[in-house]
Motif scaffolding. Structure first.
Motif, mmCIF file in Angstrom:
data_model
loop_
_atom_site.group_PDB
_atom_site.id
_atom_site.type_symbol
_atom_site.label_atom_id
_atom_site.label_comp_id
_atom_site.label_asym_id
_atom_site.label_seq_id
_atom_site.Cartn_x
_atom_site.Cartn_y
_atom_site.Cartn_z
ATOM 1 N N ASN A 169 44.381 34.244 42.278
ATOM 2 C CA ASN A 169 45.844 34.244 42.258
ATOM 3 C C ASN A 169 46.176 34.853 43.898
ATOM 4 O OD1 ASN A 169 46.480 33.221 39.933
ATOM 5 N ND2 ASN A 169 46.993 35.290 39.056
ATOM 6 N N LEU A 170 45.088 35.610 44.388
ATOM 7 C CA LEU A 170 45.410 36.086 45.608
ATOM 8 C C LEU A 170 45.878 35.050 46.829
ATOM 9 C CD1 LEU A 170 42.529 38.797 46.244
ATOM 10 C CD2 LEU A 170 44.696 38.965 45.410
ATOM 11 N N ASP A 171 45.575 33.729 46.569
ATOM 12 C CA ASP A 171 46.086 32.685 47.295
ATOM 13 C C ASP A 171 47.559 32.718 47.293
ATOM 14 O OD1 ASP A 171 43.729 31.793 48.097
ATOM 15 O OD2 ASP A 171 43.621 30.333 46.677
ATOM 16 N N ASN A 172 48.195 33.062 46.019
ATOM 17 C CA ASN A 172 49.587 32.986 45.730
ATOM 18 C C ASN A 172 50.218 34.279 46.237
ATOM 19 O OD1 ASN A 172 49.536 30.674 44.210
ATOM 20 N ND2 ASN A 172 49.022 31.739 42.331
ATOM 21 N N VAL A 173 49.565 35.558 46.231
ATOM 22 C CA VAL A 173 49.838 36.774 46.711
ATOM 23 C C VAL A 173 50.161 36.580 48.502
ATOM 24 C CG1 VAL A 173 49.438 38.914 47.151
ATOM 25 C CG2 VAL A 173 48.922 38.108 45.001
ATOM 26 N N ARG A 174 48.972 36.133 48.996
ATOM 27 C CA ARG A 174 49.212 35.711 50.483
ATOM 28 C C ARG A 174 50.265 34.915 50.936
ATOM 29 N NH1 ARG A 174 44.400 33.898 50.945
ATOM 30 N NH2 ARG A 174 44.930 31.656 50.795
ATOM 31 N N ASP A 175 50.664 33.985 50.127
ATOM 32 C CA ASP A 175 51.635 33.133 50.398
ATOM 33 C C ASP A 175 53.192 33.904 50.647
ATOM 34 O OD1 ASP A 175 50.270 31.000 50.900
ATOM 35 O OD2 ASP A 175 50.387 30.254 48.829
ATOM 36 N N ILE A 176 53.198 35.054 49.568
ATOM 37 C CA ILE A 176 54.358 35.756 49.650
ATOM 38 C C ILE A 176 54.577 36.746 51.040
ATOM 39 C CG2 ILE A 176 55.739 37.613 48.414
ATOM 40 C CD1 ILE A 176 54.120 36.558 45.799
ATOM 41 N N SER A 177 53.568 37.429 51.177
ATOM 42 C CA SER A 177 53.631 38.420 52.354
ATOM 43 C C SER A 177 52.094 38.932 52.671
ATOM 44 C CB SER A 177 54.758 39.570 51.958
ATOM 45 O OG SER A 177 53.711 40.422 50.974
ATOM 46 N N ARG A 178 52.136 39.818 53.315
ATOM 47 C CA ARG A 178 50.908 40.505 53.947
ATOM 48 C C ARG A 178 50.600 41.578 52.616
ATOM 49 N NH1 ARG A 178 50.402 44.456 57.522
ATOM 50 N NH2 ARG A 178 52.487 45.177 57.079
ATOM 51 N N PHE A 179 49.300 41.565 52.358
ATOM 52 C CA PHE A 179 48.905 42.443 51.152
ATOM 53 C C PHE A 179 47.712 43.323 51.303
ATOM 54 C CE2 PHE A 179 46.115 38.831 50.743
ATOM 55 C CZ PHE A 179 45.042 39.150 49.890
ATOM 56 N N GLY A 180 47.538 43.966 50.476
ATOM 57 C CA GLY A 180 46.392 45.058 50.578
ATOM 58 C C GLY A 180 45.855 45.221 48.950
ATOM 59 N N VAL A 181 44.793 46.059 49.026
ATOM 60 C CA VAL A 181 44.286 46.052 47.483
ATOM 61 C C VAL A 181 44.002 47.535 47.456
ATOM 62 C CG1 VAL A 181 43.089 43.844 47.410
ATOM 63 C CG2 VAL A 181 41.843 45.881 48.293
ATOM 64 N N ASN A 182 44.182 47.835 46.056
ATOM 65 C CA ASN A 182 44.250 49.394 45.674
ATOM 66 C C ASN A 182 43.029 49.523 44.689
ATOM 67 O OD1 ASN A 182 47.000 49.646 46.839
ATOM 68 N ND2 ASN A 182 47.920 49.619 44.629
ATOM 69 N N VAL A 183 42.327 50.587 44.842
ATOM 70 C CA VAL A 183 41.097 51.013 44.065
ATOM 71 C C VAL A 183 41.177 52.377 43.543
ATOM 72 C CG1 VAL A 183 38.523 50.973 43.877
ATOM 73 C CG2 VAL A 183 39.561 49.390 45.188
ATOM 74 N N VAL A 184 41.207 52.439 42.048
ATOM 75 C CA VAL A 184 41.200 53.787 41.643
ATOM 76 C C VAL A 184 39.699 54.217 41.538
ATOM 77 C CG1 VAL A 184 41.337 55.174 39.535
ATOM 78 C CG2 VAL A 184 43.156 53.602 39.972
ATOM 79 N N ILE A 185 39.382 55.215 42.392
ATOM 80 C CA ILE A 185 38.018 55.454 42.690
ATOM 81 C C ILE A 185 37.218 56.754 41.629
ATOM 82 C CG2 ILE A 185 36.304 56.671 44.388
ATOM 83 C CD1 ILE A 185 37.701 53.933 45.133
ATOM 84 N N ASN A 186 36.381 56.435 40.931
ATOM 85 C CA ASN A 186 35.754 56.963 39.980
ATOM 86 C C ASN A 186 34.183 56.593 40.368
ATOM 87 O OD1 ASN A 186 35.379 54.492 38.371
ATOM 88 N ND2 ASN A 186 37.469 55.042 37.423
#
Length: 310
Positions: A169-186
């Motif tokens: 699905n990140l292919d579709n995300v990239r087609d919309i705009s710039r993007f980043g990822v979030n990680v909850v750190i534990n």
């Protein structure tokens, strides 16, 4: 974007000087040689996050959002956006719950892009961004944050969703705009960070937002030893993604803060899915917006926070 789009440049006066921002390019320029009189300081927070709905089809244990079906009215949101835009807010971030489950999500992003100068971002688990939604959102969103808590089996044990499907699905995300990822750190996700960076960069991401786990219901905050391990990882990091960390966890980490005079409600505020204005999404202190002015409620919240600190 169509010809009806408003000017994409924003000017914001504050204690640090004159802040110039372009939502399309992400360009930020701080002219600190120009003192801005306090009477001309922008009244709205620099960034406001809005939880459109508490609905979500995932049940991650670290999630702060209440498990309810509350959601905001479209007309109330657009009224708030107009007021924030007119008073120096630079960007709004839609969240939830899962914002793509909000019935008029695409229409709301289109409205914000066409009727305001606000930068539009949203945070999503990414599993509902198909080709059709990507087409409707293209040209209306300036940045997307995709939650990726670990990789492979770690991710699937937390999110109960297919990790390969997320990456597809990140292919579709990239087609919309710039993007980043979030990680909850534990302690579960920390060992996966190097692989998160590699996979996210290969998919076209430009940013990694680190979110040390906060105490929520039956989940404890990230242990101190894991937080120290994260700090060591950050200090040794040489990867391709820009690193960011949430303000609540920034102490002890190397950060760049050119706007140190804009803290608290000058910098950020959150509106939850029940229409309560808060200092952050985790805060228990808030004021109901109702039909009133966002700025008036913001002033009321600021007074309450001062009173609580006494």
């Amino acid at each position: 974007m169509d010809s009806h789009q408003p000017d994409t440049w924003q000017l914001r006066g504050g204690p640090a000087g004159l802040h110039i921002f372009n939502r399309n390019t992400g360009l930020n320029v701080l002219v600190d040689e120009i003192p801005v009189p306090s009477s001309l300081h922008s009244r709205a927070p620099r960034q406001v996050s809005i939880a459109l709905t508490n609905r979500c089809d995932l049940a991650c244990v670290h999630c702060y959002a209440p498990k309810s079906r509350d959601e905001l009215r479209f007309d109330a949101i657009t009224r708030w956006l107009a007021e924030l835009d007119a008073n120096g807010c630079l960007g709004i971030g839609f969240g939830g719950g899962e914002p793509t489950l909000y019935p008029e999500f695409a229409r709301l992003c289109q409205h914000a892009a066409r009727e305001t100068r606000l930068s539009v971002s949203f945070t999503t688990h990414g599993h509902h961004i198909d080709r059709e939604l990507a087409e409707r959102l293209r040209g209306t969103v300036n940045f997307i944050r995709v939650s990726m808590d670990g990789v492979g089996a770690t991710y699937e044990s937390i999110r109960r969703k297919s990790f390969p499907e997320l990456i597809a699905n990140l292919d579709n995300v990239r087609d919309i705009s710039r993007f980043g990822v979030n990680v909850v750190i534990n302690k579960r996700t920390l060992p996966d960070l190097d692989e998160v960076v590699r996979i996210a960069a290969d998919a076209g991401a430009c940013e990694l937002l680190l979110l040390p786990q906060m105490p929520v219901r039956n989940v404890q905050a990230i242990p101190e030893d894991a937080l120290q391990d994260l700090c060591r990882w950050v200090n040794a990091y040489k990867g391709p993604l820009t690193l960011c960390i949430n303000e609540a966890s920034a102490d002890g980490f190397p950060i760049c803060d050119p706007l140190a005079g804009e803290r608290g409600l000058r910098a950020y505020a959150h509106i939850d899915a029940m229409g309560v204005l808060k200092p952050s999404s985790y805060s228990k202190t808030g004021v109901q917006l109702g039909e009133g002015s966002v700025l008036q409620v913001l002033d009321q919240l600021a007074d309450e926070l001062v009173e609580n600190d006494r």
